[in-house]
Scaffold this active site. Structure first.
Site, PDB file in Angstrom:
ATOM      1  N   GLY A  11     -11.363   8.826   0.523  1.00 29.87           N
ATOM      2  CA  GLY A  11     -11.288   8.059  -0.245  1.00 29.87           C
ATOM      3  C   GLY A  11     -12.247   6.752   1.146  1.00 29.87           C
ATOM      4  CB  SER A  12     -12.229   3.126   0.219  1.00 26.79           C
ATOM      5  OG  SER A  12     -12.726   3.271  -1.403  1.00 26.79           O
ATOM      6  CG  LEU A  13      -8.725   1.678   3.506  1.00 26.03           C
ATOM      7  CD1 LEU A  13      -7.586   1.799   4.390  1.00 26.03           C
ATOM      8  CD2 LEU A  13      -9.746   1.134   4.077  1.00 26.03           C
ATOM      9  N   GLY A  14      -9.890   6.649   3.734  1.00 24.75           N
ATOM     10  CA  GLY A  14     -10.238   7.635   4.527  1.00 24.75           C
ATOM     11  C   GLY A  14     -11.786   7.542   5.245  1.00 24.75           C
ATOM     12  NE  ARG A  37     -12.998  15.310  -4.930  1.00 23.17           N
ATOM     13  CZ  ARG A  37     -13.310  14.625  -4.875  1.00 23.17           C
ATOM     14  NH1 ARG A  37     -15.201  15.342  -4.818  1.00 23.17           N
ATOM     15  NH2 ARG A  37     -13.607  13.323  -4.432  1.00 23.17           N
ATOM     16  NE  ARG A 133     -13.126   6.895  -3.944  1.00 18.38           N
ATOM     17  CZ  ARG A 133     -12.316   8.130  -4.078  1.00 18.38           C
ATOM     18  NH1 ARG A 133     -13.090   9.544  -3.837  1.00 18.38           N
ATOM     19  NH2 ARG A 133     -11.776   8.133  -4.742  1.00 18.38           N
ATOM     20  CE  LYS A 184      -3.316  -6.787   2.391  1.00 25.44           C
ATOM     21  NZ  LYS A 184      -3.475  -5.298   2.431  1.00 25.44           N
ATOM     22  CG  ASN A 192      -3.808  -9.209  -6.489  1.00 28.04           C
ATOM     23  OD1 ASN A 192      -4.059  -9.765  -5.709  1.00 28.04           O
ATOM     24  ND2 ASN A 192      -3.850  -7.468  -6.340  1.00 28.04           N
ATOM     25  CG  ASN A 202      -8.675 -13.688  -6.061  1.00 27.14           C
ATOM     26  OD1 ASN A 202      -8.127 -12.638  -7.163  1.00 27.14           O
ATOM     27  ND2 ASN A 202      -8.870 -13.056  -4.578  1.00 27.14           N
TER      28      ASN A 202
HETATM   29  P1  NAP Z   1      -9.195   5.640  -2.824  1.00 27.10           P
HETATM   30  O1  NAP Z   1     -11.027   5.603  -2.602  1.00 27.10           O
HETATM   31  O2  NAP Z   1      -9.266   5.504  -4.291  1.00 27.10           O
HETATM   32  O3  NAP Z   1      -9.047   6.471  -1.291  1.00 27.10           O
HETATM   33  C1  NAP Z   1      -7.926   7.780  -2.025  1.00 27.10           C
HETATM   34  C2  NAP Z   1      -8.327   9.520  -1.441  1.00 27.10           C
HETATM   35  O4  NAP Z   1      -6.975  10.009  -2.063  1.00 27.10           O
HETATM   36  C3  NAP Z   1      -9.312  10.139  -2.396  1.00 27.10           C
HETATM   37  O5  NAP Z   1     -10.594  10.181  -1.832  1.00 27.10           O
HETATM   38  C4  NAP Z   1      -8.167  11.392  -3.416  1.00 27.10           C
HETATM   39  O6  NAP Z   1      -8.802  12.370  -3.531  1.00 27.10           O
HETATM   40  C5  NAP Z   1      -7.272  11.441  -1.884  1.00 27.10           C
HETATM   41  N1  NAP Z   1      -6.056  11.774  -2.621  1.00 27.10           N
HETATM   42  C6  NAP Z   1      -5.051  11.572  -3.619  1.00 27.10           C
HETATM   43  N2  NAP Z   1      -4.915  12.860  -3.756  1.00 27.10           N
HETATM   44  C7  NAP Z   1      -4.873  13.430  -2.668  1.00 27.10           C
HETATM   45  C8  NAP Z   1      -3.972  15.032  -2.222  1.00 27.10           C
HETATM   46  N3  NAP Z   1      -3.352  15.342  -2.976  1.00 27.10           N
HETATM   47  N4  NAP Z   1      -4.667  15.714  -1.499  1.00 27.10           N
HETATM   48  C9  NAP Z   1      -5.710  14.808  -0.684  1.00 27.10           C
HETATM   49  N5  NAP Z   1      -6.705  13.525  -0.749  1.00 27.10           N
HETATM   50  C10 NAP Z   1      -5.525  13.910  -1.527  1.00 27.10           C
HETATM   51  O7  NAP Z   1      -8.405   4.731  -1.919  1.00 27.10           O
HETATM   52  P2  NAP Z   1      -8.595   3.396  -1.141  1.00 27.10           P
HETATM   53  O8  NAP Z   1      -9.117   2.884  -1.789  1.00 27.10           O
HETATM   54  O9  NAP Z   1      -8.980   4.027   0.325  1.00 27.10           O
HETATM   55  O10 NAP Z   1      -6.917   3.150  -1.301  1.00 27.10           O
HETATM   56  C11 NAP Z   1      -6.115   3.582  -0.259  1.00 27.10           C
HETATM   57  C12 NAP Z   1      -5.127   2.982   0.398  1.00 27.10           C
HETATM   58  O11 NAP Z   1      -5.435   1.822   0.957  1.00 27.10           O
HETATM   59  C13 NAP Z   1      -4.386   1.996  -1.060  1.00 27.10           C
HETATM   60  O12 NAP Z   1      -2.808   2.485  -0.908  1.00 27.10           O
HETATM   61  C14 NAP Z   1      -4.763   0.989  -1.014  1.00 27.10           C
HETATM   62  O13 NAP Z   1      -4.236  -0.150  -1.715  1.00 27.10           O
HETATM   63  C15 NAP Z   1      -5.068   0.530   1.073  1.00 27.10           C
HETATM   64  N6  NAP Z   1      -5.825   0.319   0.256  1.00 27.10           N
HETATM   65  C16 NAP Z   1      -7.466  -0.366   0.595  1.00 27.10           C
HETATM   66  C17 NAP Z   1      -8.992  -1.108   0.806  1.00 27.10           C
HETATM   67  C18 NAP Z   1      -9.692  -0.864   0.799  1.00 27.10           C
HETATM   68  O14 NAP Z   1     -10.679  -1.656   0.823  1.00 27.10           O
HETATM   69  N7  NAP Z   1     -10.173   0.190  -0.158  1.00 27.10           N
HETATM   70  C19 NAP Z   1      -8.291  -2.234   1.773  1.00 27.10           C
HETATM   71  C20 NAP Z   1      -6.595  -2.053   2.755  1.00 27.10           C
HETATM   72  C21 NAP Z   1      -5.862  -1.195   1.678  1.00 27.10           C
HETATM   73  P3  NAP Z   1     -10.077  12.927  -4.490  1.00 27.10           P
HETATM   74  O15 NAP Z   1     -11.305  11.789  -4.183  1.00 27.10           O
HETATM   75  O16 NAP Z   1     -10.420  14.192  -4.644  1.00 27.10           O
HETATM   76  O17 NAP Z   1      -9.633  11.769  -5.768  1.00 27.10           O
END
Ligand code: NAP
Length: 305
Positions: A11-14, A37, A133, A184, A192, A202
């Site tokens: 996803g986003s961070l990954g 997927r 995303r 945090k 939030n 905010n």
């Molecule tokens: P996201 O974009 O929703 O990405 C999550 C990913 O996890 C999705 O690609 C999802 O797959 C995948 N996933 C879920 N279950 C899975 C499984 N069983 N096996 C394999 N993949 C799986 O979330 P994100 O925004 O990156 O956030 C991740 C964490 O980082 C959260 O706790 C968030 O609070 C934290 N965070 C995010 C940010 C940010 O800017 N985005 C900043 C700081 C902290 P699918 O694509 O198949 O649904």
């Protein structure tokens, strides 16, 4: 030969981590949830990262949870509510010296993951980087920031931090990662949920100073009670500073609700309320905030956990 970075969740961070590691020449493999997927990913031909308006494509190898081989190093980049279940599915593929890096926001999911894999080293992370995303397998790098990493059980920094430096991922090893995560979480709890309930950016919370101040008092009391006095220090001033500095932004919880996505409430406000009740602390405004938020999520047809 460098150890492969297995990235669970593209996803986003990954994506933000996987693409930067891969372009530094480090071995990376994505772990996707299932064959469907993986097929969709292969059809796209890789991940796209958009930085300052420029899109770059990265054909990073990928596999599924079911098919992944031995894993030495795992970056867990799922949402907090998915992390434990996803890690449980590959627990038997972790090598005896495996290390996990947990990127989840809030608290609670890290301990749940660590309990699933008691022999692995779990490193907690707290990041101020921002990404979203704007399509499947396509992520926009929206905000530069920093990632703090730490291990409350073992203060020695891992050698692979040099991979992060090589990849240009700004980071710092932290000996007080729990304090950072609590701080945090407290900021998140004070801002939030109110942005969701008042339907505002905010900066709109400047119209509700008493509500914010009361929450900060209760959150500070909670932090003191759970051995985190440093996280309580000048909390209200920092909350007010964040509200001003990010006045034009919509909070992550606001965006989740607006886009009909599940929130991470159980790992933020929900976690704070559970810990308060464990300490037999009476925090009426925090509890009331949780009840109002749960009711709001239910009326929107969203999960309240
Ligand atoms: P996201 O974009 O929703 O990405 C999550 C990913 O996890 C999705 O690609 C999802 O797959 C995948 N996933 C879920 N279950 C899975 C499984 N069983 N096996 C394999 N993949 C799986 O979330 P994100 O925004 O990156 O956030 C991740 C964490 O980082 C959260 O706790 C968030 O609070 C934290 N965070 C995010 C940010 C940010 O800017 N985005 C900043 C700081 C902290 P699918 O694509 O198949 O649904």
């Amino acid at each position: 030969m460098s150890t492969t970075w297995h990235v669970l969740g593209a996803g986003s961070l990954g994506t933000l981590w996987a693409t930067r590691l891969a372009r530094a020449g480090l071995p990376v493999q994505l772990i996707l949830r299932d064959a469907a997927r993986l097929q969709a990913y292969q059809a796209a031909g890789g991940l796209t990262l958009v930085e300052q308006g420029e899109a770059q494509h990265y054909a990073i190898p990928a596999t599924t949870l079911e098919r992944v081989g031995p894993v030495d190093r795992l970056l867990v980049a799922c949402k907090a509510y998915d992390a434990e279940g996803a890690v449980a599915q590959l627990a038997n593929r972790l090598t005896p010296d495996a290390e996990l890096i947990l990127l989840q926001n809030g608290l609670g999911s890290q301990d749940a993951v660590a309990a699933r894999v008691p022999h692995a080293r779990c490193i907690f992370a707290s990041s101020t980087e921002g990404a979203f995303r704007d399509g499947d397998w396509r992520v926009v790098f929206a905000g530069h920031g920093y990632t703090w990493l730490g291990d409350a059980r073992q203060p020695v920094a891992p050698v692979w931090l040099e991979d992060l430096s090589a990849a240009g991922i700004p980071h710092e090893w932290s000996t007080d990662i729990l304090t950072r995560l609590w701080r945090k979480l407290a900021l998140n709890c004070a801002i939030n949920p109110l942005t969701v309930l008042h339907d505002c950016r905010n900066g709109g919370l400047q119209q509700h100073p008493c509500e914010v101040a009361t929450l900060c008092t209760e959150l500070s009391e909670l932090l003191e009670h759970c051995g985190q006095p440093a996280a309580a220090h000048d909390l209200q001033q920092e909350v007010e500073r964040v509200i001003l500095a990010t006045a034009a932004n919509y909070s992550s919880m606001y965006q989740d609700v607006a886009n009909q996505r599940r929130t991470e409430i159980s790992y933020l406000l929900g976690y704070a309320c559970v810990v308060a009740s464990r300490h037999q602390l009476v925090l009426p405004h925090l509890n009331q905030l949780q009840q109002r938020l749960i009711a709001h999520l239910r009326t929107r047809g969203l999960p309240s956990d």
